[in-house]
Design a protein around this motif. Structure first.
Motif, PDB file in Angstrom:
ATOM      1  N   THR A 260       0.931   0.746   5.761  1.00  0.00           N
ATOM      2  CA  THR A 260       0.490  -0.610   5.414  1.00  0.00           C
ATOM      3  C   THR A 260      -0.958  -0.607   4.947  1.00  0.00           C
ATOM      4  OG1 THR A 260      -0.399  -1.213   7.601  1.00  0.00           O
ATOM      5  CG2 THR A 260       1.972  -1.504   7.272  1.00  0.00           C
ATOM      6  N   ASP A 261      -1.275  -1.615   4.142  1.00  0.00           N
ATOM      7  CA  ASP A 261      -2.655  -1.803   3.703  1.00  0.00           C
ATOM      8  C   ASP A 261      -2.872  -3.299   3.506  1.00  0.00           C
ATOM      9  OD1 ASP A 261      -5.243  -1.146   3.029  1.00  0.00           O
ATOM     10  OD2 ASP A 261      -4.719   0.094   1.311  1.00  0.00           O
ATOM     11  N   LEU A 262      -4.105  -3.680   3.351  1.00  0.00           N
ATOM     12  CA  LEU A 262      -4.435  -5.107   3.293  1.00  0.00           C
ATOM     13  C   LEU A 262      -4.489  -5.656   1.869  1.00  0.00           C
ATOM     14  CD1 LEU A 262      -5.362  -7.678   4.781  1.00  0.00           C
ATOM     15  CD2 LEU A 262      -7.703  -6.804   4.636  1.00  0.00           C
ATOM     16  N   GLU A 263      -4.994  -4.842   0.932  1.00  0.00           N
ATOM     17  CA  GLU A 263      -5.386  -5.421  -0.359  1.00  0.00           C
ATOM     18  C   GLU A 263      -4.218  -5.829  -1.239  1.00  0.00           C
ATOM     19  OE1 GLU A 263      -6.817  -2.591   0.846  1.00  0.00           O
ATOM     20  OE2 GLU A 263      -8.960  -3.038   1.038  1.00  0.00           O
ATOM     21  N   GLY A 264      -3.001  -5.389  -0.912  1.00  0.00           N
ATOM     22  CA  GLY A 264      -1.860  -5.781  -1.735  1.00  0.00           C
ATOM     23  C   GLY A 264      -1.075  -6.956  -1.187  1.00  0.00           C
TER      24      GLY A 264
ATOM     25  N   MET B  96       0.487  -3.003  -0.710  1.00  0.00           N
ATOM     26  CA  MET B  96      -0.136  -1.949  -1.519  1.00  0.00           C
ATOM     27  C   MET B  96      -0.888  -2.490  -2.738  1.00  0.00           C
ATOM     28  SD  MET B  96       0.375   0.887  -0.021  1.00  0.00           S
ATOM     29  CE  MET B  96       0.547   0.377   1.691  1.00  0.00           C
ATOM     30  N   HIS B  97      -2.015  -1.846  -3.013  1.00  0.00           N
ATOM     31  CA  HIS B  97      -2.822  -2.120  -4.203  1.00  0.00           C
ATOM     32  C   HIS B  97      -2.730  -0.909  -5.127  1.00  0.00           C
ATOM     33  CE1 HIS B  97      -5.751   0.740  -2.624  1.00  0.00           C
ATOM     34  NE2 HIS B  97      -5.505   0.182  -1.440  1.00  0.00           N
ATOM     35  N   ALA B  98      -3.041  -1.128  -6.399  1.00  0.00           N
ATOM     36  CA  ALA B  98      -2.997  -0.032  -7.375  1.00  0.00           C
ATOM     37  C   ALA B  98      -4.177   0.920  -7.177  1.00  0.00           C
ATOM     38  CB  ALA B  98      -3.016  -0.603  -8.784  1.00  0.00           C
TER      39      ALA B  98
ATOM     40  N   ALA C  75      -8.034  -3.060  -6.819  1.00  0.00           N
ATOM     41  CA  ALA C  75      -7.637  -1.660  -7.018  1.00  0.00           C
ATOM     42  C   ALA C  75      -8.745  -0.728  -6.545  1.00  0.00           C
ATOM     43  CB  ALA C  75      -7.348  -1.408  -8.494  1.00  0.00           C
ATOM     44  N   HIS C  76      -8.371   0.335  -5.852  1.00  0.00           N
ATOM     45  CA  HIS C  76      -9.321   1.368  -5.439  1.00  0.00           C
ATOM     46  C   HIS C  76      -8.511   2.555  -4.932  1.00  0.00           C
ATOM     47  CE1 HIS C  76      -8.352  -0.679  -1.678  1.00  0.00           C
ATOM     48  NE2 HIS C  76      -8.718   0.418  -1.032  1.00  0.00           N
ATOM     49  N   SER C  77      -9.175   3.686  -4.795  1.00  0.00           N
ATOM     50  CA  SER C  77      -8.521   4.866  -4.222  1.00  0.00           C
ATOM     51  C   SER C  77      -9.386   5.345  -3.060  1.00  0.00           C
ATOM     52  CB  SER C  77      -8.380   5.971  -5.271  1.00  0.00           C
ATOM     53  OG  SER C  77      -7.610   5.492  -6.369  1.00  0.00           O
TER      54      SER C  77
ATOM     55  N   GLY D 239      -3.396   7.616  -6.473  1.00  0.00           N
ATOM     56  CA  GLY D 239      -3.984   6.606  -5.596  1.00  0.00           C
ATOM     57  C   GLY D 239      -3.461   6.761  -4.176  1.00  0.00           C
ATOM     58  N   GLU D 240      -3.747   5.775  -3.367  1.00  0.00           N
ATOM     59  CA  GLU D 240      -3.382   5.882  -1.948  1.00  0.00           C
ATOM     60  C   GLU D 240      -1.871   5.943  -1.733  1.00  0.00           C
ATOM     61  OE1 GLU D 240      -5.407   2.729   0.168  1.00  0.00           O
ATOM     62  OE2 GLU D 240      -7.203   3.106  -0.990  1.00  0.00           O
ATOM     63  N   MET D 241      -1.132   5.143  -2.502  1.00  0.00           N
ATOM     64  CA  MET D 241       0.326   5.157  -2.317  1.00  0.00           C
ATOM     65  C   MET D 241       0.895   6.530  -2.635  1.00  0.00           C
ATOM     66  SD  MET D 241       1.644   1.701  -4.185  1.00  0.00           S
ATOM     67  CE  MET D 241       1.079   2.282  -5.774  1.00  0.00           C
TER      68      MET D 241
HETATM   69 ZN   LIG Z   1      -6.233   0.806   0.413  1.00  0.00          ZN
END
Ligand SMILES: [Zn+2]
Length: 278
Positions: free
Chosen positions: A11-15, A113-115, A125-127, A142-144
């Motif tokens: 899980t992540d927050l930005e998406g 998820m964010h790109a 978007a960030h990595s 990226g992170e995904m």
């Molecule tokens: Zn992230």
């Protein structure tokens, strides 16, 4: 075909739908009323999507759901609001990025998820951090993609993504056949068209069930070893680099590992010899 019983949820927050600004925990108003309010709203939105995904998974016959609270803070999901039956891995000083992962998981799903960094129009978007690019054996990642390669190395296929439409598209380039739930469409780094949370959660709940049905048709994401990870920053790297890092130019360093798990944890955790989980 083996049925999907155990699922690992990154899980992540930005998406998350409803989130289009950075976590205020690093801002100078983070401890004031506005910062605390904004953060708790983001936390509720994330927790709602995580619950929706878990509900869909249980409905599809999954018996075990392990949630990784992986947004940088390490403690963003609200445990008290989680539905019964799941488990959550959270906190700091992580021994590895995918806490609790093992070969017993049948599928990886990614929620919120964010790109990757520098994706045009993608929201937040960030990595890993802002102003940084990663490449694995020459391919930008990226992170995904990183989570998918780590899981893929254990034979676990990545079957589902929810998040920014740009992140969903990115996931399709890594895992053909993956099922996605775009809950917002980024229009710029700090701007998106969102579904309201109720619709976002319904979409996630439905699509993740579809993903479980399709899991057997989706191959794990793998990168052939040895793996070279390049990390490129906008600012020059300092004179002293992490042990084992090789400087390519002022802005780029390189880490080499036997396989992705090693190269990744070398580059991000300073652990070049981290053994693969069982
Ligand atoms: Zn992230």
């Amino acid at each position: 075909m083996k049925s999907v019983k155990s699922v690992y949820m990154m899980t992540d927050l930005e998406g998350v739908a409803g989130v289009d600004d950075w976590d205020p925990r690093h801002t100078d108003y983070a401890n004031e009323a506005k910062g605390v309010y904004e953060r708790s709203e983001m936390q509720r939105l994330l927790t709602g999507e995580v619950n929706a995904a878990a509900e869909g998974l249980f409905k599809a016959g999954v018996e075990e759901v392990l949630i990784n609270d992986a947004h940088g803070a390490g403690r963003t999901i609200l445990p008290e609001e989680l539905i019964p039956g799941v488990r959550i891995a959270r906190g700091r000083n992580r021994p590895n990025w995918l806490l609790g992962i093992s070969r017993r998981f049948d599928a990886l799903v990614q929620v919120g998820m964010h790109a990757m960094g520098y994706t045009p129009n993608a929201c937040l978007a960030h990595s890993m951090s802002r102003g940084i690019r990663y490449r694995a054996n020459g391919r930008e990642i990226g992170e995904m993609g990183m989570a998918a390669c780590l899981a893929g190395q254990l034979g676990i296929p990545w079957v589902f993504t929810s998040g920014d439409l740009h992140a969903c598209r990115e996931s399709e380039t890594w895992a053909p056949g993956i099922v996605t739930a775009p809950v917002k469409e980024g229009l710029s780094d700090l701007c998106a068209v969102h579904l309201p949370p109720a619709d976002a959660r319904n979409l996630i709940r439905e699509r993740v069930q579809e993903a479980v049905q399709k899991a057997g048709q989706i191959a794990p994401v793998t990168i052939q070893g040895p793996v070279v990870i390049e990390v490129q920053r906008e600012e020059p790297w300092p004179a002293k680099l992490r042990e084992g890092a090789e400087r390519i130019d002022a802005f780029t360093v390189r880490y080499t590992g036997k396989h992705f798990w090693q190269a990744f944890h070398h580059a991000t955790y300073g652990k070049p010899d981290l053994p693969l989980p069982e």
